[in-house]
Motif scaffolding. Sequence first.
Motif, PDB file in Angstrom:
ATOM      1  N   SER A 161       0.875  -1.198  -0.059  1.00  0.00           N
ATOM      2  CA  SER A 161      -0.009  -0.176  -0.081  1.00  0.00           C
ATOM      3  C   SER A 161       0.762   1.310  -0.055  1.00  0.00           C
ATOM      4  O   SER A 161       0.637   2.327  -0.437  1.00  0.00           O
ATOM      5  CB  SER A 161      -0.773   0.049   1.346  1.00  0.00           C
ATOM      6  OG  SER A 161      -0.427  -0.068   2.396  1.00  0.00           O
ATOM      7  N   PHE A 162       1.856   1.139   0.614  1.00  0.00           N
ATOM      8  CA  PHE A 162       3.074   2.339   0.493  1.00  0.00           C
ATOM      9  C   PHE A 162       3.434   2.703  -0.950  1.00  0.00           C
ATOM     10  O   PHE A 162       3.435   3.796  -1.046  1.00  0.00           O
ATOM     11  CB  PHE A 162       4.270   2.115   1.380  1.00  0.00           C
ATOM     12  CG  PHE A 162       5.530   2.896   1.269  1.00  0.00           C
ATOM     13  CD1 PHE A 162       5.561   4.034   1.977  1.00  0.00           C
ATOM     14  CD2 PHE A 162       6.465   2.707   0.543  1.00  0.00           C
ATOM     15  CE1 PHE A 162       6.323   5.217   1.670  1.00  0.00           C
ATOM     16  CE2 PHE A 162       7.436   3.445   0.450  1.00  0.00           C
ATOM     17  CZ  PHE A 162       7.629   4.730   1.086  1.00  0.00           C
ATOM     18  N   PHE A 163       3.925   1.670  -1.860  1.00  0.00           N
ATOM     19  CA  PHE A 163       4.084   1.905  -3.031  1.00  0.00           C
ATOM     20  C   PHE A 163       2.971   2.517  -3.851  1.00  0.00           C
ATOM     21  O   PHE A 163       2.986   2.853  -4.647  1.00  0.00           O
ATOM     22  CB  PHE A 163       4.837   0.708  -3.720  1.00  0.00           C
ATOM     23  CG  PHE A 163       6.260   0.610  -2.992  1.00  0.00           C
ATOM     24  CD1 PHE A 163       7.406   1.242  -3.135  1.00  0.00           C
ATOM     25  CD2 PHE A 163       6.355  -0.469  -1.779  1.00  0.00           C
ATOM     26  CE1 PHE A 163       8.480   1.196  -2.479  1.00  0.00           C
ATOM     27  CE2 PHE A 163       7.499  -0.872  -1.184  1.00  0.00           C
ATOM     28  CZ  PHE A 163       8.524  -0.213  -1.297  1.00  0.00           C
ATOM     29  N   ASP A 164       1.656   1.626  -3.611  1.00  0.00           N
ATOM     30  CA  ASP A 164       0.580   1.907  -4.399  1.00  0.00           C
ATOM     31  C   ASP A 164       0.151   3.537  -4.347  1.00  0.00           C
ATOM     32  O   ASP A 164      -0.523   4.112  -4.952  1.00  0.00           O
ATOM     33  CB  ASP A 164      -0.686   1.167  -3.754  1.00  0.00           C
ATOM     34  CG  ASP A 164      -0.545  -0.258  -4.068  1.00  0.00           C
ATOM     35  OD1 ASP A 164       0.445  -0.594  -5.237  1.00  0.00           O
ATOM     36  OD2 ASP A 164      -1.212  -1.290  -3.646  1.00  0.00           O
ATOM     37  N   THR A 165       0.546   3.907  -2.979  1.00  0.00           N
ATOM     38  CA  THR A 165       0.111   5.548  -2.683  1.00  0.00           C
ATOM     39  C   THR A 165       1.254   6.416  -2.577  1.00  0.00           C
ATOM     40  O   THR A 165       0.840   7.506  -2.170  1.00  0.00           O
ATOM     41  CB  THR A 165      -0.827   5.577  -1.535  1.00  0.00           C
ATOM     42  OG1 THR A 165       0.194   5.044  -0.469  1.00  0.00           O
ATOM     43  CG2 THR A 165      -1.848   4.736  -1.639  1.00  0.00           C
ATOM     44  N   ILE A 166       2.189   6.048  -2.977  1.00  0.00           N
ATOM     45  CA  ILE A 166       3.512   6.873  -2.769  1.00  0.00           C
ATOM     46  C   ILE A 166       3.306   8.373  -3.469  1.00  0.00           C
ATOM     47  O   ILE A 166       3.950   9.312  -2.865  1.00  0.00           O
ATOM     48  CB  ILE A 166       4.833   6.235  -3.368  1.00  0.00           C
ATOM     49  CG1 ILE A 166       6.145   6.796  -3.009  1.00  0.00           C
ATOM     50  CG2 ILE A 166       4.752   6.256  -4.860  1.00  0.00           C
ATOM     51  CD1 ILE A 166       7.282   5.916  -3.023  1.00  0.00           C
ATOM     52  N   GLU A 167       2.327   8.236  -4.682  1.00  0.00           N
ATOM     53  CA  GLU A 167       2.324   9.752  -5.137  1.00  0.00           C
ATOM     54  C   GLU A 167       1.632  10.664  -4.175  1.00  0.00           C
ATOM     55  O   GLU A 167       1.989  11.946  -4.264  1.00  0.00           O
ATOM     56  CB  GLU A 167       1.315   9.593  -6.155  1.00  0.00           C
ATOM     57  CG  GLU A 167       1.828   8.700  -7.484  1.00  0.00           C
ATOM     58  CD  GLU A 167       1.494   7.238  -7.542  1.00  0.00           C
ATOM     59  OE1 GLU A 167       1.137   6.845  -6.184  1.00  0.00           O
ATOM     60  OE2 GLU A 167       1.066   6.629  -8.402  1.00  0.00           O
ATOM     61  N   SER A 168       1.029  10.203  -3.191  1.00  0.00           N
ATOM     62  CA  SER A 168       0.226  11.222  -2.331  1.00  0.00           C
ATOM     63  C   SER A 168       1.107  11.501  -1.250  1.00  0.00           C
ATOM     64  O   SER A 168       0.639  12.253  -0.217  1.00  0.00           O
ATOM     65  CB  SER A 168      -1.057  10.725  -1.779  1.00  0.00           C
ATOM     66  OG  SER A 168      -0.741   9.401  -1.143  1.00  0.00           O
ATOM     67  N   LEU A 169       2.284  11.118  -1.028  1.00  0.00           N
ATOM     68  CA  LEU A 169       3.126  11.212   0.144  1.00  0.00           C
ATOM     69  C   LEU A 169       4.220  12.148  -0.198  1.00  0.00           C
ATOM     70  O   LEU A 169       4.499  12.242  -1.293  1.00  0.00           O
ATOM     71  CB  LEU A 169       3.975   9.843   0.750  1.00  0.00           C
ATOM     72  CG  LEU A 169       2.850   8.617   0.851  1.00  0.00           C
ATOM     73  CD1 LEU A 169       3.894   7.607   1.286  1.00  0.00           C
ATOM     74  CD2 LEU A 169       1.874   9.038   1.966  1.00  0.00           C
ATOM     75  N   SER A 170       4.370  12.938   0.861  1.00  0.00           N
ATOM     76  CA  SER A 170       5.451  14.179   0.846  1.00  0.00           C
ATOM     77  C   SER A 170       6.813  13.354   0.977  1.00  0.00           C
ATOM     78  O   SER A 170       7.050  12.330   1.470  1.00  0.00           O
ATOM     79  CB  SER A 170       5.548  15.132   1.759  1.00  0.00           C
ATOM     80  OG  SER A 170       5.684  14.538   3.140  1.00  0.00           O
ATOM     81  N   HIS A 171       7.895  14.132   0.489  1.00  0.00           N
ATOM     82  CA  HIS A 171       9.411  13.476   0.610  1.00  0.00           C
ATOM     83  C   HIS A 171       9.563  13.176   2.139  1.00  0.00           C
ATOM     84  O   HIS A 171      10.251  12.219   2.285  1.00  0.00           O
ATOM     85  CB  HIS A 171      10.525  14.562   0.318  1.00  0.00           C
ATOM     86  CG  HIS A 171      10.505  14.651  -1.453  1.00  0.00           C
ATOM     87  ND1 HIS A 171      11.586  15.432  -1.967  1.00  0.00           N
ATOM     88  CD2 HIS A 171       9.753  13.957  -2.350  1.00  0.00           C
ATOM     89  CE1 HIS A 171      11.258  15.132  -3.210  1.00  0.00           C
ATOM     90  NE2 HIS A 171      10.325  14.304  -3.544  1.00  0.00           N
ATOM     91  N   GLU A 172       9.179  14.200   3.263  1.00  0.00           N
ATOM     92  CA  GLU A 172       9.247  13.795   4.375  1.00  0.00           C
ATOM     93  C   GLU A 172       8.652  12.238   4.832  1.00  0.00           C
ATOM     94  O   GLU A 172       9.226  11.660   5.788  1.00  0.00           O
ATOM     95  CB  GLU A 172       8.896  14.926   5.214  1.00  0.00           C
ATOM     96  CG  GLU A 172      10.059  16.091   5.151  1.00  0.00           C
ATOM     97  CD  GLU A 172       9.562  17.272   5.768  1.00  0.00           C
ATOM     98  OE1 GLU A 172       9.035  17.478   6.574  1.00  0.00           O
ATOM     99  OE2 GLU A 172       9.861  18.440   5.389  1.00  0.00           O
ATOM    100  N   GLU A 173       7.419  12.255   4.341  1.00  0.00           N
ATOM    101  CA  GLU A 173       6.676  11.116   4.559  1.00  0.00           C
ATOM    102  C   GLU A 173       7.298   9.571   4.018  1.00  0.00           C
ATOM    103  O   GLU A 173       7.223   8.641   5.007  1.00  0.00           O
ATOM    104  CB  GLU A 173       5.170  11.033   4.190  1.00  0.00           C
ATOM    105  CG  GLU A 173       4.522  12.311   5.108  1.00  0.00           C
ATOM    106  CD  GLU A 173       3.008  12.743   4.475  1.00  0.00           C
ATOM    107  OE1 GLU A 173       2.198  13.319   5.115  1.00  0.00           O
ATOM    108  OE2 GLU A 173       2.863  12.379   3.304  1.00  0.00           O
ATOM    109  N   ILE A 174       7.641   9.844   3.047  1.00  0.00           N
ATOM    110  CA  ILE A 174       8.524   8.652   2.301  1.00  0.00           C
ATOM    111  C   ILE A 174       9.600   8.371   3.367  1.00  0.00           C
ATOM    112  O   ILE A 174       9.937   7.228   3.430  1.00  0.00           O
ATOM    113  CB  ILE A 174       8.794   9.340   1.115  1.00  0.00           C
ATOM    114  CG1 ILE A 174       7.401   9.176  -0.143  1.00  0.00           C
ATOM    115  CG2 ILE A 174       9.712   8.108   0.267  1.00  0.00           C
ATOM    116  CD1 ILE A 174       7.661   9.690  -1.300  1.00  0.00           C
ATOM    117  N   ALA A 175      10.444   9.434   3.353  1.00  0.00           N
ATOM    118  CA  ALA A 175      11.595   9.194   4.004  1.00  0.00           C
ATOM    119  C   ALA A 175      11.476   8.495   5.576  1.00  0.00           C
ATOM    120  O   ALA A 175      12.280   7.298   5.862  1.00  0.00           O
ATOM    121  CB  ALA A 175      12.619  10.489   4.358  1.00  0.00           C
TER     122      ALA A 175
END
Length: 431
Positions: free
Chosen positions: A41-55
């Motif tokens: 689900s993280f990769f499915d929705t990665i477009e909606s996450l900020s750089h900080e959230e991804i990191a």
Amino acid sequence: MKYYSLNHNAPNVSFQEAVIQGLATDKGLYFPETITSLATSFFDTIESLSHEEIAFEAIKQFVGGEIPAETLKQIIAETLCFDFPLVEVENGIYSLELFHGPTMAFKDVGARFMSRCLAYFNKDNKDNKNTVLVATSGDTGGAVASGFLGVNGVDVVILYPSGKVSDIQEKQLTTLGQNIKALEVDGVFDDCQDMVKKAFLDKDLEHIHLTSANSINIARWLPQMFYFFFAYKALKSQGKPLIFSCPSGNFGNICAGIIAKKLGLPIEHFVASTNVNDTVPRFLASGIYDPKPSIATISNAMDVGNPSNFVRIQEMYQNDLEQFKKDFTSYTFTDAETLVALKAIYNERGYIAEPHGAVGYLGLKKELQNIPNAIGVFLETAHPIKFLDVVEPALGITLPLPTQIESVMNKEKVSVKISNYDELKEFLNSK
Ligand SMILES: *Cc1c(COP(=O)(O)O)cnc(C)c1O
């Protein structure tokens, strides 16, 4: 999260201990005991996450709760205080620009993250300073100096090979003052690195609590995985296999990329592009790891004869050459080839690269012949201004000085010359 030594002869340690020690007591590099894939689900929705959230999602298992979530988020925010643009240089080939930080090199990411982790771990420890000891072939020194400047409880000592770093690089690591000291070594980068390794094992220096800020330190190395995620986020919608080409010296950057892949990031293939310091390309061809003394090149941040992180990559592939070759290719290029690429990228595409990025570009072009439907990304690891003595004459242009650089150029260089290990020891003991 526990970390074990890749020499398997030292106790397992926590994240905190691994960051503070740098290298294990048996000289081994630390490696995480487990690497758990992130949820799909993280990769499915990665477009909606900020750089900080991804990191935060990417790094949190490695910190293992030893820094509270809110503090870790703050550290990440301070680390990622600049952008990571992806520039399409030619059809399907992108430059991932990692040089928009304070010292205009990708190492700003690792240095900023590590300094803030160390400051957190030292916060209640007022009289027991740590000393960060670091060897640099160019960009590490500046990034570490800037990342650690004014950080409480940490002194920084930087060793660099005299006359073998650019003027701008030298200014960046010799002009800051405060808790930052620069030692100018009569020798090559490998001499600096050898002295640093020796100091870590020297019982007479235990009282100054040495740690490393080279990519052997997990807090310098691991955050370098972030920008592989950012590039994926930007390119995902194209739905094509992704190849990353990393201009490689100590192989920390590419090794962080492989960790990102282990976390589930869909990366089809890695290319480790090197200059004529070709220990890894020779290893892949022959199966024999045979390090050689480093050779000076125009991409001097990669003049490394015995890449320190390679053991981590071998660990991830259980030292199985066939496994390894499925994910990973390595090519070597001469300075002459690098200059031809630098000129072609500029004359044909209007893009100003620098020698390390040009080596990455060359490796990528070569690999794209094997995987033609892929999108390729080469990491542009420094701003061209940092290698202006190569870039300006090659392209016949004059580069404007970015503000980050201008501010150090008029400052005075302060360094101490040393030529052997005893002089280093004397300096550290009298500091
Ligand atoms: C450090 C550096 C590299 C090499 O990175 P590694 O992680 O050591 O492989 C490449 N380019 C530049 C500009 C660097 O400063």
